[in-house]
Design an enzyme around this catalytic site. Structure first.
Site, PDB file in Angstrom:
ATOM      1  N   HIS A  76      -0.120 -43.350 -75.598  1.00 50.51           N
ATOM      2  CA  HIS A  76      -0.890 -44.392 -74.911  1.00 50.51           C
ATOM      3  C   HIS A  76      -1.206 -43.881 -73.510  1.00 50.51           C
ATOM      4  O   HIS A  76      -0.276 -43.599 -72.742  1.00 50.51           O
ATOM      5  CB  HIS A  76      -0.072 -45.681 -74.824  1.00 50.51           C
ATOM      6  CG  HIS A  76       0.357 -46.214 -76.158  1.00 50.51           C
ATOM      7  ND1 HIS A  76      -0.326 -47.229 -76.804  1.00 50.51           N
ATOM      8  CD2 HIS A  76       1.376 -45.861 -76.988  1.00 50.51           C
ATOM      9  CE1 HIS A  76       0.276 -47.482 -77.966  1.00 50.51           C
ATOM     10  NE2 HIS A  76       1.305 -46.674 -78.104  1.00 50.51           N
ATOM     11  N   GLU A  87       7.895 -50.463 -86.301  1.00 50.51           N
ATOM     12  CA  GLU A  87       8.636 -49.963 -85.133  1.00 50.51           C
ATOM     13  C   GLU A  87       9.818 -50.916 -84.937  1.00 50.51           C
ATOM     14  O   GLU A  87      10.966 -50.555 -85.130  1.00 50.51           O
ATOM     15  CB  GLU A  87       7.717 -49.927 -83.904  1.00 50.51           C
ATOM     16  CG  GLU A  87       8.407 -49.440 -82.628  1.00 50.51           C
ATOM     17  CD  GLU A  87       7.521 -49.535 -81.375  1.00 50.51           C
ATOM     18  OE1 GLU A  87       6.528 -50.290 -81.383  1.00 50.51           O
ATOM     19  OE2 GLU A  87       7.843 -48.848 -80.377  1.00 50.51           O
ATOM     20  N   HIS A  97      -0.133 -39.777 -81.051  1.00 54.10           N
ATOM     21  CA  HIS A  97       0.350 -41.112 -80.671  1.00 54.10           C
ATOM     22  C   HIS A  97       0.827 -41.066 -79.232  1.00 54.10           C
ATOM     23  O   HIS A  97       1.986 -40.763 -78.950  1.00 54.10           O
ATOM     24  CB  HIS A  97       1.478 -41.531 -81.628  1.00 54.10           C
ATOM     25  CG  HIS A  97       2.021 -42.906 -81.389  1.00 54.10           C
ATOM     26  ND1 HIS A  97       2.757 -43.603 -82.340  1.00 54.10           N
ATOM     27  CD2 HIS A  97       1.956 -43.729 -80.319  1.00 54.10           C
ATOM     28  CE1 HIS A  97       3.115 -44.775 -81.852  1.00 54.10           C
ATOM     29  NE2 HIS A  97       2.644 -44.875 -80.616  1.00 54.10           N
ATOM     30  N   ASP A 110       4.479 -41.185 -77.384  1.00 52.63           N
ATOM     31  CA  ASP A 110       4.280 -42.633 -77.195  1.00 52.63           C
ATOM     32  C   ASP A 110       3.895 -42.981 -75.747  1.00 52.63           C
ATOM     33  O   ASP A 110       2.711 -43.119 -75.460  1.00 52.63           O
ATOM     34  CB  ASP A 110       5.525 -43.408 -77.652  1.00 52.63           C
ATOM     35  CG  ASP A 110       5.220 -44.817 -78.143  1.00 52.63           C
ATOM     36  OD1 ASP A 110       4.041 -45.212 -78.175  1.00 52.63           O
ATOM     37  OD2 ASP A 110       6.169 -45.537 -78.507  1.00 52.63           O
TER      38      ASP A 110
HETATM   39  N1  ADE Z   1       2.036 -50.133 -76.377  1.00 55.60           N
HETATM   40  C1  ADE Z   1       2.407 -49.025 -75.742  1.00 55.60           C
HETATM   41  N2  ADE Z   1       3.460 -48.462 -76.348  1.00 55.60           N
HETATM   42  C2  ADE Z   1       3.763 -49.238 -77.416  1.00 55.60           C
HETATM   43  C3  ADE Z   1       4.731 -49.191 -78.440  1.00 55.60           C
HETATM   44  N3  ADE Z   1       5.656 -48.228 -78.507  1.00 55.60           N
HETATM   45  N4  ADE Z   1       4.744 -50.174 -79.362  1.00 55.60           N
HETATM   46  C4  ADE Z   1       3.847 -51.130 -79.311  1.00 55.60           C
HETATM   47  N5  ADE Z   1       2.910 -51.227 -78.372  1.00 55.60           N
HETATM   48  C5  ADE Z   1       2.860 -50.285 -77.435  1.00 55.60           C
HETATM   49 ZN    ZN Z   2       2.860 -46.591 -79.496  1.00 54.00          ZN
END
Ligand code: ADE
Ligand code: ZN
Length: 339
Positions: A18, A199, A16, A277
C-alpha cells in the site's frame, strides 16, 4: 554466497504494497510542515512508538491519521518516488502498488492529484531504473458500495493509469459480497480484480472474494489453511496468494513467524508470494520479509527463487515482461550455480 546477499540480489516482484503504508514518519513530518497540516504527534520517535498494534483496526486508525500529511500531487509523487528508490535497491523489478483513493478524496484531495503524482513517479522509475509498475485502486470495505461506485466513476478519466481494483481496510463484518456489483462493473471496464481476504476474516471471505468478486489473486489468504476444500480450490486454479509475513506478526494475525502458513501452503502446491504490505508501519521492507521468513521456516535459495518466480508469474506485467523477468531469475540462479 550468504543468504542476505542472495536475497538482496535476487530479481523479484512485489504485488502487495500500500503506497500510503510506505510513508515513513520523517517524510510525514516534512510534508505536514510544508502543507501546514497539524499532526497528533510531537516527534518522529513518538510516531514510531505509537506503532504497537493488537489487531488490524489499531493499525488502520493510525494509518488513516498518517495520511493527513498528503495533500497535493507533489506529495504523492515524492512518496512513490521514495519507495521506488527503495525498490531499486532491493532488486524489485516489477511493482504493483495499492492506493486508497477514498481516504484522500474524503479529505478534499482531488482524485487527479493522487493518480497524477503516483503515475508520474511510476513513469520515472520505468525510465531511471527499468522497473515496471502498476497501480491498483482499492475500495475501502468499511464504507458502502455506493461510495465504491462513486470512486469507480471518478477513476474513469484515469482508466489507462490504473490496472486494477482491490478491496482493503477493516475486514471483519465486511464480507466481499457487499461489493459484488461494483467489482462486476470494474471487470466490465477492463480492470483486473484482487481482494484482501482471510487476513483477519474467515475462510468464507476467501470463497466470497473468489466467487462473488472473481478476484484473480487473494491478498493474504492466511485463513484458507483452516478449510481443506478451499485449499483444493486454490491449488487447482493456481490462485496466487500475496502473503505478508512481517505484517502478520505486527497485526497479531500470528504470534510467531515460525507459525506462518507460507511453508505449508507451498507444500500444498499453492501459488504463494512474499510481500511487505505497509513497510513503514511493520518494521521491514520486502527483502526483510524474505530474510525473516527464510530464517523462521528454514527456506533455502531454491525455495526463495521459487517465491520470486511466483511473484513474477502472478503479476499483471505483460507476457513479454514476465518472460524477461523469469529469465533474469534463471540467469541469476545459473550464475550462482557455476561459482
Ligand atoms: N490497508 C492497508 N494495509 C492493510 C491491511 N493489511 N489489511 C487491510 N487493509 C489494509
Ligand atoms: Zn494489505
Amino acid at each position: 554466497m550468504h543468504m542476505d546477499a542472495f536475497i538482496d540480489r535476487l530479481p523479484k516482484a512485489e504485488l502487495h504494497c500500500h503506497i500510503e503504508g510506505t510513508l515513513e514518519p520523517e517524510m510525514m513530518f516534512e510534508m505536514a510542515a510544508r502543507n501546514g497540516v497539524p499532526l497528533a504527534y510531537q516527534s518522529v520517535q513518538a510516531v514510531r512508538d505509537a506503532y504497537q498494534f493488537e489487531r488490524l483496526q489499531d493499525f488502520l486508525d493510525i494509518y488513516y491519521q498518517g495520511m493527513a500529511a498528503l495533500r497535493v500531487e507533489r506529495d504523492f509523487y515524492d512518496l512513490a518516488r521514495a519507495y521506488l528508490e527503495k525498490a531499486e535497491a532491493q532488486r524489485i523489478r516489477h511493482l504493483e502498488l495499492f492506493f486508497d483513493p477514498q481516504a484522500h478524496v474524503s479529505r478534499g484531495v482531488p482524485f487527479a492529484a493522487v493518480v497524477g503524482g503516483l503515475s508520474a513517479a511510476l513513469q520515472s522509475a520505468q525510465r531511471d531504473f527499468d522497473i515496471s509498475a502498476r497501480l491498483i485502486m482499492c475500495f475501502l470495505r468499511h464504507l458502502d458500495q455506493r461510495d465504491a461506485f462513486n470512486t469507480l466513476e471518478m477513476a474513469k478519466p484515469h482508466r489507462e493509469q490504473i490496472a486494477g481494483v482491490g478491496l482493503d481496510s477493516s475486514e471483519r463484518g465486511h464480507p466481499p459480497e457487499k461489493f459484488t456489483e461494483v467489482f462486476a462493473q470494474a471487470r466490465a471496464q477492463g480492470y483486473r480484480c484482487v481482494a484482501h481476504a482471510g487476513e483477519e476474516g474467515p475462510p468464507e471471505y476467501v470463497w466470497g472474494a473468489l466467487d462473488a468478486l472473481q478476484a484473480e489473486r487473494i491478498d493474504h489468504g492466511n485463513a484458507a489453511l483452516a478449510d481443506e476444500r478451499l485449499l483444493a480450490r486454490l491449488a487447482e486454479q493456481a490462485v496466487p496468494l500475496t502473503l505478508c509475513p512481517l505484517s502478520n506478526v505486527k497485526l497479531r494475525v500470528i504470534d510467531d513467524l515460525a507459525d506462518h502458513p507460507l511453508k505449508q501452503m507451498l507444500d500444498l502446491g499453492l501459488h504463494v508470494t512474499v510481500n511487505s504490505d505497509d513497510p513503514a508501519y511493520f518494521g521491514g521492507h520486502l527483502n526483510d520479509n524474505y530474510r525473516a521468513i527464510a530464517a523462521a521456516l528454514d527456506l533455502g535459495p531454491v525455495v526463495l527463487a521459487q517465491l520470486a518466480r511466483n511473484s513474477v508469474s502472478a503479476s499483471f506485467a505483460d507476457a513479454p515482461r514476465r518472460r524477461a523477468l523469469l529469465a533474469e531469475i534463471d540467469a541469476y540462479m545459473s550464475a550462482r550455480a557455476t561459482h
